[in-house]
Motif scaffolding. Structure first.
Motif, PDB file in Angstrom:
ATOM      1  N   PHE A  81       0.867  -1.182   0.000  1.00  0.00           N
ATOM      2  CA  PHE A  81       0.000   0.000   0.000  1.00  0.00           C
ATOM      3  C   PHE A  81       0.903   1.232   0.000  1.00  0.00           C
ATOM      4  O   PHE A  81       1.614   1.479   0.977  1.00  0.00           O
ATOM      5  CB  PHE A  81      -0.907  -0.005   1.230  1.00  0.00           C
ATOM      6  CG  PHE A  81      -1.676  -1.284   1.397  1.00  0.00           C
ATOM      7  CD1 PHE A  81      -2.578  -1.704   0.415  1.00  0.00           C
ATOM      8  CD2 PHE A  81      -1.499  -2.086   2.518  1.00  0.00           C
ATOM      9  CE1 PHE A  81      -3.283  -2.895   0.559  1.00  0.00           C
ATOM     10  CE2 PHE A  81      -2.205  -3.276   2.670  1.00  0.00           C
ATOM     11  CZ  PHE A  81      -3.091  -3.682   1.683  1.00  0.00           C
ATOM     12  N   PRO A  82       0.882   2.005  -1.102  1.00  0.00           N
ATOM     13  CA  PRO A  82       1.887   3.062  -1.269  1.00  0.00           C
ATOM     14  C   PRO A  82       1.731   4.229  -0.298  1.00  0.00           C
ATOM     15  O   PRO A  82       2.695   4.903   0.025  1.00  0.00           O
ATOM     16  CB  PRO A  82       1.661   3.536  -2.717  1.00  0.00           C
ATOM     17  CG  PRO A  82       0.272   3.121  -3.069  1.00  0.00           C
ATOM     18  CD  PRO A  82      -0.041   1.898  -2.241  1.00  0.00           C
ATOM     19  N   ASN A  83       0.497   4.442   0.174  1.00  0.00           N
ATOM     20  CA  ASN A  83       0.247   5.599   1.034  1.00  0.00           C
ATOM     21  C   ASN A  83       0.366   5.275   2.517  1.00  0.00           C
ATOM     22  O   ASN A  83      -0.092   6.026   3.365  1.00  0.00           O
ATOM     23  CB  ASN A  83      -1.153   6.158   0.722  1.00  0.00           C
ATOM     24  CG  ASN A  83      -2.227   5.086   0.877  1.00  0.00           C
ATOM     25  OD1 ASN A  83      -1.907   3.889   0.838  1.00  0.00           O
ATOM     26  ND2 ASN A  83      -3.468   5.483   1.074  1.00  0.00           N
ATOM     27  N   ASP A  85       2.637   0.266   8.999  1.00  0.00           N
ATOM     28  CA  ASP A  85       1.182   0.212   8.774  1.00  0.00           C
ATOM     29  C   ASP A  85       0.810  -0.836   7.726  1.00  0.00           C
ATOM     30  O   ASP A  85      -0.253  -1.458   7.811  1.00  0.00           O
ATOM     31  CB  ASP A  85       0.643   1.590   8.366  1.00  0.00           C
ATOM     32  CG  ASP A  85       0.665   2.570   9.528  1.00  0.00           C
ATOM     33  OD1 ASP A  85       0.792   2.116  10.690  1.00  0.00           O
ATOM     34  OD2 ASP A  85       0.575   3.786   9.286  1.00  0.00           O
ATOM     35  N   ASN A  86       1.684  -1.032   6.740  1.00  0.00           N
ATOM     36  CA  ASN A  86       1.442  -2.109   5.770  1.00  0.00           C
ATOM     37  C   ASN A  86       1.340  -3.460   6.483  1.00  0.00           C
ATOM     38  O   ASN A  86       0.524  -4.299   6.120  1.00  0.00           O
ATOM     39  CB  ASN A  86       2.592  -2.172   4.745  1.00  0.00           C
ATOM     40  CG  ASN A  86       2.264  -1.440   3.451  1.00  0.00           C
ATOM     41  OD1 ASN A  86       1.645  -1.997   2.551  1.00  0.00           O
ATOM     42  ND2 ASN A  86       2.672  -0.178   3.380  1.00  0.00           N
ATOM     43  N   PRO A 129       6.821   2.852   1.027  1.00  0.00           N
ATOM     44  CA  PRO A 129       7.326   1.875   0.069  1.00  0.00           C
ATOM     45  C   PRO A 129       8.178   2.463  -1.055  1.00  0.00           C
ATOM     46  O   PRO A 129       9.227   1.906  -1.391  1.00  0.00           O
ATOM     47  CB  PRO A 129       6.054   1.220  -0.477  1.00  0.00           C
ATOM     48  CG  PRO A 129       5.104   1.289   0.674  1.00  0.00           C
ATOM     49  CD  PRO A 129       5.402   2.593   1.357  1.00  0.00           C
ATOM     50  N   GLN A 130       7.744   3.601  -1.625  1.00  0.00           N
ATOM     51  CA  GLN A 130       8.488   4.087  -2.799  1.00  0.00           C
ATOM     52  C   GLN A 130       9.901   4.546  -2.486  1.00  0.00           C
ATOM     53  O   GLN A 130      10.711   4.707  -3.394  1.00  0.00           O
ATOM     54  CB  GLN A 130       7.696   5.165  -3.570  1.00  0.00           C
ATOM     55  CG  GLN A 130       7.602   6.514  -2.901  1.00  0.00           C
ATOM     56  CD  GLN A 130       6.336   6.602  -2.011  1.00  0.00           C
ATOM     57  OE1 GLN A 130       5.741   5.588  -1.648  1.00  0.00           O
ATOM     58  NE2 GLN A 130       5.958   7.818  -1.660  1.00  0.00           N
ATOM     59  N   ARG A 182      10.875  -7.739   0.564  1.00  0.00           N
ATOM     60  CA  ARG A 182      11.018  -8.286   1.926  1.00  0.00           C
ATOM     61  C   ARG A 182       9.901  -7.768   2.835  1.00  0.00           C
ATOM     62  O   ARG A 182       9.402  -8.499   3.697  1.00  0.00           O
ATOM     63  CB  ARG A 182      12.406  -7.968   2.482  1.00  0.00           C
ATOM     64  CG  ARG A 182      13.482  -8.867   1.840  1.00  0.00           C
ATOM     65  CD  ARG A 182      14.843  -8.632   2.442  1.00  0.00           C
ATOM     66  NE  ARG A 182      15.464  -7.422   1.948  1.00  0.00           N
ATOM     67  CZ  ARG A 182      16.219  -6.604   2.685  1.00  0.00           C
ATOM     68  NH1 ARG A 182      16.436  -6.876   3.963  1.00  0.00           N
ATOM     69  NH2 ARG A 182      16.761  -5.541   2.136  1.00  0.00           N
ATOM     70  N   VAL A 183       9.484  -6.508   2.638  1.00  0.00           N
ATOM     71  CA  VAL A 183       8.333  -5.990   3.382  1.00  0.00           C
ATOM     72  C   VAL A 183       7.079  -6.789   3.012  1.00  0.00           C
ATOM     73  O   VAL A 183       6.282  -7.162   3.883  1.00  0.00           O
ATOM     74  CB  VAL A 183       8.099  -4.485   3.098  1.00  0.00           C
ATOM     75  CG1 VAL A 183       6.784  -4.018   3.727  1.00  0.00           C
ATOM     76  CG2 VAL A 183       9.263  -3.653   3.615  1.00  0.00           C
ATOM     77  N   ALA A 184       6.926  -7.075   1.715  1.00  0.00           N
ATOM     78  CA  ALA A 184       5.737  -7.820   1.271  1.00  0.00           C
ATOM     79  C   ALA A 184       5.696  -9.219   1.909  1.00  0.00           C
ATOM     80  O   ALA A 184       4.629  -9.708   2.301  1.00  0.00           O
ATOM     81  CB  ALA A 184       5.721  -7.928  -0.250  1.00  0.00           C
TER      82      ALA A 184
END
Ligand code: ADP
Ligand code: MG
Length: 244
Positions: free
Chosen positions: A93-95, A100-101, A138-139, A148-150
């Motif tokens: 989730f980019p925002n 929080d992701n 993320p960006q 790795r976050v995913a």
């Protein structure tokens, strides 16, 4: 109760008139690491997506922990929560910050309080070596870091199986290793995994079983040494000659 965590019976998937999966039968035991290889367009992604009902099977059964989740009366969301999925394109989730992701789904589904989800998320970020990135977006991360976050985000729901669809295909070569090593660790810890990948080294070293798919069917499967060193089917031999 079946001895299998996942048991797929006679799975067919059509897109319009195009039959993409042509009657798959696959059993996966708890703790098993299954790597699926095969040419582009052979149905590997569709197979993974059908397995957790992101795509609806046209026909067939998908037993997950003893329940046929392809059955209309089943609450598929409840079961899908136990299946972590990691995509080629990360899909973070980019925002939202990294933290929080990771905490979103556990909180939203009511599985954890905010405090519990935060503790768990921090543990997972440490595990994928990204503790210093919890407030980052993320960006601002490299592709390898995002992936790795995913993986950490998928693990935050305490899944019973992890599905990976070409998790390193979108990465620059120098970042492939850091993602594969996180996956290798996970396999060592006993996670059940289904991995679609073109990383033959990973398949050889980490897989318990390799499935070769072409044209919507499993052409051949076996231990990595069997499939890589002495493939029986001509289609497998031809494919391996191109990729190895
Ligand atoms: P792979 O992951 O092995 O490259 P895919 O599962 O992505 O293969 O695709 C298998 C076939 O299904 C391809 O012919 C593709 O065009 C088709 N396909 C995949 N998704 C869809 C869709 N949502 N709608 C229509 N056709 C699709
Ligand atoms: Mg694919």
């Amino acid at each position: 109760m079946s001895e299998y965590l996942i048991e797929i019976k006679n799975l067919h998937k059509y897109f319009g008139k195009n039959e993409v999966l042509k009657g798959l039968d696959i059993q996966i035991k708890k703790g098993e690491v299954v790597v699926m290889i095969g040419p582009s367009g052979s149905g590997k992604s569709t197979f993974l997506r059908t397995m957790n009902l992101l795509e609806k099977p046209t026909k067939g059964e998908v037993y997950f922990e003893g329940t046929n989740i392809a059955d209309k009366s089943v609450d598929v969301f409840k079961h899908r929560e136990k299946m972590g999925m990691v995509f080629q394109q990360f899909n973070l989730f980019p925002n939202m910050t990294v933290l929080d992701n990771l905490t979103l789904a556990p909180i939203k589904t009511g599985r954890m309080t905010k405090e519990e989800a935060t503790v768990k998320a921090k543990e997972l970020l440490e595990r994928v070596d990204l503790s210093d990135k919890e407030s980052a977006y993320p960006q601002s991360l490299s592709g390898g870091q995002q992936q790795r976050v995913a993986i950490a985000r998928a693990l935050a729901m305490n899944p019973d199986v992890m599905l990976f669809d070409e998790p390193t295909s979108a990465l620059d070569p120098e970042m492939v290793g850091e993602v594969l090593s996180v996956m290798q660790e996970l396999a060592k810890e006993g996670m059940t995994m289904v991995v679609v990948t073109h990383e033959m080294g990973f398949a050889k070293n980490v897989a318990d079983r390799v499935l070769f798919m072409a044209d919507g069917v499993i052409v051949e499967q076996g231990a990595p040494t069997e499939v890589f060193d002495s493939p029986k089917e001509k289609r497998t031999q031809d494919f391996l000659a191109k990729v190895l």
